[in-house]
Design a protein around this motif. Structure first.
Motif, PDB file in Angstrom:
ATOM      1  N   ASN A 251      27.992  50.387  50.265  1.00 41.73           N
ATOM      2  CA  ASN A 251      28.969  50.852  49.286  1.00 41.73           C
ATOM      3  C   ASN A 251      28.275  50.875  47.927  1.00 41.73           C
ATOM      4  OD1 ASN A 251      30.929  50.828  47.180  1.00 41.73           O
ATOM      5  ND2 ASN A 251      32.484  50.128  48.600  1.00 41.73           N
ATOM      6  N   PRO A 252      28.032  52.068  47.354  1.00 39.55           N
ATOM      7  CA  PRO A 252      27.234  52.146  46.127  1.00 39.55           C
ATOM      8  C   PRO A 252      27.998  51.798  44.859  1.00 39.55           C
ATOM      9  CG  PRO A 252      27.900  54.335  46.793  1.00 39.55           C
ATOM     10  CD  PRO A 252      28.388  53.401  47.872  1.00 39.55           C
ATOM     11  N   GLY A 253      29.294  51.515  44.972  1.00 37.88           N
ATOM     12  CA  GLY A 253      30.062  51.142  43.790  1.00 37.88           C
ATOM     13  C   GLY A 253      31.091  52.196  43.449  1.00 37.88           C
ATOM     14  N   GLY A 254      31.277  52.430  42.157  1.00 42.93           N
ATOM     15  CA  GLY A 254      32.268  53.404  41.724  1.00 42.93           C
ATOM     16  C   GLY A 254      33.050  52.898  40.531  1.00 42.93           C
ATOM     17  N   VAL A 255      34.360  53.054  40.576  1.00 40.20           N
ATOM     18  CA  VAL A 255      35.234  52.759  39.442  1.00 40.20           C
ATOM     19  C   VAL A 255      35.472  51.255  39.337  1.00 40.20           C
ATOM     20  CG1 VAL A 255      37.497  53.221  38.421  1.00 40.20           C
ATOM     21  CG2 VAL A 255      36.320  55.022  39.708  1.00 40.20           C
ATOM     22  N   LEU A 256      35.209  50.696  38.158  1.00 39.55           N
ATOM     23  CA  LEU A 256      35.352  49.259  37.929  1.00 39.55           C
ATOM     24  C   LEU A 256      36.784  48.785  38.168  1.00 39.55           C
ATOM     25  CD1 LEU A 256      34.379  46.495  36.931  1.00 39.55           C
ATOM     26  CD2 LEU A 256      34.669  47.327  34.583  1.00 39.55           C
ATOM     27  N   GLN A 257      37.761  49.527  37.659  1.00 43.46           N
ATOM     28  CA  GLN A 257      39.154  49.124  37.822  1.00 43.46           C
ATOM     29  C   GLN A 257      39.526  49.073  39.300  1.00 43.46           C
ATOM     30  OE1 GLN A 257      41.613  48.214  35.361  1.00 43.46           O
ATOM     31  NE2 GLN A 257      42.477  47.509  37.304  1.00 43.46           N
ATOM     32  N   ALA A 258      38.981  50.000  40.103  1.00 46.35           N
ATOM     33  CA  ALA A 258      39.272  49.997  41.537  1.00 46.35           C
ATOM     34  C   ALA A 258      38.722  48.741  42.200  1.00 46.35           C
ATOM     35  CB  ALA A 258      38.690  51.252  42.190  1.00 46.35           C
ATOM     36  N   ALA A 259      37.527  48.304  41.788  1.00 43.74           N
ATOM     37  CA  ALA A 259      36.962  47.070  42.339  1.00 43.74           C
ATOM     38  C   ALA A 259      37.843  45.878  42.003  1.00 43.74           C
ATOM     39  CB  ALA A 259      35.553  46.858  41.798  1.00 43.74           C
ATOM     40  N   ALA A 260      38.322  45.818  40.759  1.00 44.38           N
ATOM     41  CA  ALA A 260      39.216  44.728  40.365  1.00 44.38           C
ATOM     42  C   ALA A 260      40.513  44.772  41.173  1.00 44.38           C
ATOM     43  CB  ALA A 260      39.507  44.814  38.866  1.00 44.38           C
ATOM     44  N   ASP A 261      41.035  45.975  41.419  1.00 46.01           N
ATOM     45  CA  ASP A 261      42.271  46.114  42.202  1.00 46.01           C
ATOM     46  C   ASP A 261      42.080  45.599  43.629  1.00 46.01           C
ATOM     47  OD1 ASP A 261      43.472  47.250  40.013  1.00 46.01           O
ATOM     48  OD2 ASP A 261      43.238  49.320  40.709  1.00 46.01           O
ATOM     49  N   VAL A 262      40.920  45.891  44.233  1.00 44.61           N
ATOM     50  CA  VAL A 262      40.666  45.448  45.600  1.00 44.61           C
ATOM     51  C   VAL A 262      40.523  43.930  45.653  1.00 44.61           C
ATOM     52  CG1 VAL A 262      38.980  45.485  47.485  1.00 44.61           C
ATOM     53  CG2 VAL A 262      39.698  47.629  46.406  1.00 44.61           C
ATOM     54  N   ALA A 263      39.752  43.357  44.729  1.00 48.19           N
ATOM     55  CA  ALA A 263      39.594  41.900  44.707  1.00 48.19           C
ATOM     56  C   ALA A 263      40.946  41.215  44.507  1.00 48.19           C
ATOM     57  CB  ALA A 263      38.618  41.496  43.609  1.00 48.19           C
ATOM     58  N   ILE A 265      43.740  42.009  45.637  1.00 48.38           N
ATOM     59  CA  ILE A 265      44.513  41.978  46.887  1.00 48.38           C
ATOM     60  C   ILE A 265      44.369  40.632  47.591  1.00 48.38           C
ATOM     61  CG2 ILE A 265      44.667  42.963  49.212  1.00 48.38           C
ATOM     62  CD1 ILE A 265      43.829  45.651  47.991  1.00 48.38           C
ATOM     63  N   PHE A 266      43.165  40.054  47.527  1.00 48.46           N
ATOM     64  CA  PHE A 266      42.850  38.866  48.320  1.00 48.46           C
ATOM     65  C   PHE A 266      42.905  37.563  47.512  1.00 48.46           C
ATOM     66  CE2 PHE A 266      40.360  42.513  49.885  1.00 48.46           C
ATOM     67  CZ  PHE A 266      40.935  42.657  51.131  1.00 48.46           C
ATOM     68  N   LEU A 267      43.081  37.658  46.204  1.00 49.41           N
ATOM     69  CA  LEU A 267      43.084  36.467  45.349  1.00 49.41           C
ATOM     70  C   LEU A 267      44.500  36.161  44.879  1.00 49.41           C
ATOM     71  CD1 LEU A 267      39.896  37.169  43.176  1.00 49.41           C
ATOM     72  CD2 LEU A 267      40.123  35.516  45.050  1.00 49.41           C
ATOM     73  N   ASP A 268      44.762  34.892  44.665  1.00 54.89           N
ATOM     74  CA  ASP A 268      46.082  34.440  44.212  1.00 54.89           C
ATOM     75  C   ASP A 268      46.021  34.043  42.748  1.00 54.89           C
ATOM     76  OD1 ASP A 268      48.755  33.816  44.342  1.00 54.89           O
ATOM     77  OD2 ASP A 268      48.428  31.794  45.094  1.00 54.89           O
ATOM     78  N   GLY A 269      45.231  34.767  41.974  1.00 56.89           N
ATOM     79  CA  GLY A 269      45.080  34.471  40.558  1.00 56.89           C
ATOM     80  C   GLY A 269      43.635  34.140  40.212  1.00 56.89           C
ATOM     81  N   ASP A 287      41.621  39.867  35.498  1.00 50.01           N
ATOM     82  CA  ASP A 287      42.199  38.700  36.168  1.00 50.01           C
ATOM     83  C   ASP A 287      43.081  39.145  37.320  1.00 50.01           C
ATOM     84  OD1 ASP A 287      41.482  36.216  34.461  1.00 50.01           O
ATOM     85  OD2 ASP A 287      42.107  37.706  32.985  1.00 50.01           O
ATOM     86  N   ALA A 288      43.129  38.319  38.350  1.00 52.42           N
ATOM     87  CA  ALA A 288      43.965  38.613  39.515  1.00 52.42           C
ATOM     88  C   ALA A 288      45.404  38.195  39.241  1.00 52.42           C
ATOM     89  CB  ALA A 288      43.422  37.892  40.742  1.00 52.42           C
ATOM     90  N   SER A 289      46.333  38.943  39.793  1.00 53.93           N
ATOM     91  CA  SER A 289      47.751  38.601  39.680  1.00 53.93           C
ATOM     92  C   SER A 289      48.132  37.657  40.823  1.00 53.93           C
ATOM     93  CB  SER A 289      48.593  39.876  39.735  1.00 53.93           C
ATOM     94  OG  SER A 289      48.298  40.616  40.905  1.00 53.93           O
TER      95      SER A 289
END
Length: 438
Positions: A251-263, A265-269, A287-289
């Motif tokens: 996975n060569p990367g891409g949009v920073l905001q998309a990476a934060a959105d994916v992370a 998903i799995f984090l509780d803050g 920051d994760a929600s």
């Protein structure tokens, strides 16, 4: 107050204008052909006047003496291109076509080969082929060096020029000369260009209760697509999900905001990633929600040398929060932020403005993410099993239960046998689930 020295007035008009223009641009002053350069210098600037004079002199020498006549626009654009390409492999000057293609690639559709490239030792280097594209089907691998594009050597070629040569009408063919690690001689690969439509998120059940999520590139909607894929996995599984594998290999990367959105998903803050640069507006924090979509079930992240940039952000965040075990081989190590600055002529600057840092204050740049468990790619060759006697072969043996049909798990295990790291990740995931249940 800055005043030109006497030699300034003995130069040609073009030299005087170029020197003055360079000073004005450096100071952020308005620029016009009739501008007078007598404004006071800001004390914080220490302008390299000798180098600016040299630039003006070289410019005029080229104009006067080069074997072919070169227009001012070409020379100035080459100067801009040189300034940016000399900074690092990821900064560059985007002409209208390259700028348009960059926008298209983040939206998920463009024409070409489906390959993410960079520069190494003056040659074009494959960072990662994108899934289900001509590049991946031709067997291109991370760290391959492209030494020729058709008959054009790539030595000291810019990334933008290489992209321009490799992009083209779908159906047209292109020939790449590849130098691969541990292969003595370069070899040629012929590919047919195609319209690249990237499906960035894919999913499937490896076995009942064990999901697989593959993200090939981070695009604008990758976060939403990943959430939808997890919901489908939960619906398709006959039993509640017990474990998940997140595959970020190549996975060569891409949009920073998309990476934060994916992370997220799995984090509780907690912190996902932050950036540091010279200017205040280059410093960002993600920051994760609250809320883990998988509710804490075991998670394994697969990475390799083709995992770069945004994929390293996700793997680093999940690793630092001890939310996932990272398996595979060390990632690419691209931990820099590129900002695209549109210009007023359909062109843009792509410039490195900051560095990424994981929640544990680790810089990704040139080091990458190191897996918790290193698993290199390999091919499994079953050994010939000796023929032996089993209990059922003994005369007078006690009967057992009726033979059961082959379970789905057997079929699923066979489907991962040609992917050694994935097979190992699934085995470890099962072990984690068993350990948690005891």
């Amino acid at each position: 107050m800055y005043r030109p020295d006497a030699s300034f007035y003995h130069r040609s008009p073009l030299q005087r204008w170029l020197t003055g223009a360079a000073l004005a641009l450096a100071l952020g002053l308005p620029l016009s052909a009739n501008a007078q350069f007598h404004q006071p210098l800001d004390p914080q600037y220490d302008l390299p006047l000798d180098e600016l004079r040299s630039f003006a002199e070289v410019y005029e020498r080229i104009k006067q003496a080069y074997v072919h006549e070169v227009d001012d626009r070409t020379l100035l654009e080459n100067a801009i291109r040189g300034m940016l390409s000399g900074l690092d492999p990821h900064s560059g000057y985007l002409e209208p076509e390259a700028f348009r293609e960059l926008r298209e690639s983040t939206e998920g559709s463009f024409g070409g080969l489906g390959i993410e490239i960079g520069i190494e030792e003056g040659y074009i280097k494959v960072i990662s082929p994108i899934d289900d594209t001509p590049a991946s089907r031709a067997g291109l691998q991370p760290h391959d060096l492209i030494t020729r594009i058709n008959d054009t050597p790539t030595r000291d070629m810019s990334v933008d020029k290489a992209i321009e040569l490799m992009r083209g009408e779908p159906g047209t063919r292109i020939r790449l000369t590849i130098q691969r690690q541990n292969v003595n001689q370069p070899f040629e690969v012929e590919l047919e260009r195609a319209e690249i439509r990237i499906t960035s998120v894919r999913h499937r059940l490896l076995e009942p209760g064990f999901g697989y999520l593959r993200i090939s590139q981070f695009q604008n909607r990758s976060g939403d697509e990943a959430r939808e894929a997890i919901k489908r996995l939960q619906q398709e599984s006959e039993t509640p999900l017990q474990g998940m594998i997140l595959d970020l290999r190549n996975n060569p990367g891409g949009v920073l905001q998309a990476a934060a959105d994916v992370a997220d998903i799995f984090l509780d803050g907690g912190l996902i990633v932050y950036t540091k640069g010279r200017l205040p507006d280059t410093e960002m924090r993600f920051d994760a929600s609250p809320g883990d979509a998988l509710e804490g079930i075991p998670l394994i992240v697969l990475i390799n040398g083709g995992s770069a940039s945004a994929s390293e952000i996700v793997a680093g965040a999940l690793q630092d929060h001890r939310r996932a075990l990272v398996m595979g081989t060390p990632s690419f190590g691209k931990g820099s932020v590129q900002t695209v600055l549109p210009l007023n002529n359909d062109r843009a600057l792509k410039m490195t403005t900051a560095l990424y840092y994981t929640p544990g204050d680790r810089s990704i740049q040139a080091d990458g993410i190191h897996p918790d468990i290193e698993v290199v790619n390999a091919r499994i060759t079953p050994l010939e099993m000796p023929v032996g006697t089993r209990e059922a072969d003994l005369e007078g043996h006690l009967g057992g239960q009726q033979p059961r049909e082959h379970s789905r798990s057997t079929a699923a295990r066979l489907s991962t046998s040609d992917d050694y790291p994935l097979n190992e990740a699934l085995n470890l995931l099962k072990g984690l689930v068993i350990f948690r249940s005891q």
